[in-house]
Scaffold this active site. Structure first.
Site, mmCIF file in Angstrom:
data_model
loop_
_atom_site.group_PDB
_atom_site.id
_atom_site.type_symbol
_atom_site.label_atom_id
_atom_site.label_comp_id
_atom_site.label_asym_id
_atom_site.label_seq_id
_atom_site.Cartn_x
_atom_site.Cartn_y
_atom_site.Cartn_z
ATOM 1 N N GLY A 141 41.415 25.973 47.814
ATOM 2 C CA GLY A 141 41.853 25.263 46.633
ATOM 3 C C GLY A 141 42.206 26.106 45.430
ATOM 4 O O GLY A 141 41.749 27.215 45.325
ATOM 5 N N SER A 142 43.006 25.575 44.495
ATOM 6 C CA SER A 142 43.284 26.233 43.239
ATOM 7 C C SER A 142 44.704 26.107 42.729
ATOM 8 O O SER A 142 45.398 25.157 43.032
ATOM 9 C CB SER A 142 42.895 27.681 43.287
ATOM 10 O OG SER A 142 43.343 28.178 44.497
#
Length: 199
Positions: free
Chosen positions: A166-167
């Site tokens: 994620g990110s």
């Protein structure tokens, strides 16, 4: 003929090997737990998939798969950020040809990457002279993996790193571009190495 595995980001098997190894005995001893471990291991491999991309011959392309979450002016420059959710490919790519000038890691928090507070998150900044990339960890992301170092030559669409689980990835455009040059809109879906941000 056996199916072939998709290309995977470096280190994918490090995340998958333990749940897959546990799945073998647990499928016999505790089937629900074994199936959960199998799903976790296969999910880790799927998350780190690295499909080929076909960059256009010109333009500045998206550095990540996902949705455009940031388009803003910062002094005389424009920042475009792409938020990657769990279903997106997390291998990041160079927006345009460049020579890497520096790669710097900044420790920080792990807040949701789609919020303004993520400006305080852990990050890796890749200065490419004409533009700058920032790989930002999110609430679940715990590891940023840059593939490049100073003096590396990049072409449009080259792999520059990935973020596990994620990110967000931002590109700070060169000063010659203004916000009117940006060809994508907020919340628009883009593909790393293919979608043109600026022609």
């Amino acid at each position: 003929m056996l199916p072939t595995l998709p290309d995977l980001a470096p280190g994918a098997w490090q995340y998958a090997k333990y749940p897959l190894a546990l799945a073998i005995p647990l499928v016999v001893l505790a089937p629900p737990a074994g199936l959960a471990c199998l799903a976790a291991g296969l999910g880790a491999l799927w998350f780190h998939r690295d499909p080929p991309r076909s960059p256009p011959p010109t333009g500045i392309v998206a550095p990540a798969d996902g949705r455009v979450s940031v388009i803003r002016e910062e002094g005389d420059r424009v920042r475009v950020g792409v938020f990657m959710n769990v279903t997106d490919v997390h291998v990041n790519r160079a927006p345009a040809p460049a020579t890497v000038e520096s790669v710097d890691h900044t420790p920080g928090k792990h807040l949701p990457a789609f919020t303004k507070e993520s400006d305080r998150n852990e990050r890796v900044t890749i200065d490419c002279g004409e533009y700058e990339l920032t790989l930002i960890a999110g609430a679940v992301a715990r590891r940023i993996h840059p593939y490049v170092e100073s003096d590396d030559e990049l072409d449009r669409g080259d792999r520059i790193g990935h973020i596990s689980f994620g990110s967000r990835v931002d590109v700070l455009l060169a000063p010659e571009y203004d916000i009117g040059d940006v060809r994508v809109a907020s919340n628009q879906r883009v593909r790393a190495g293919e979608t043109v941000l600026v022609a």
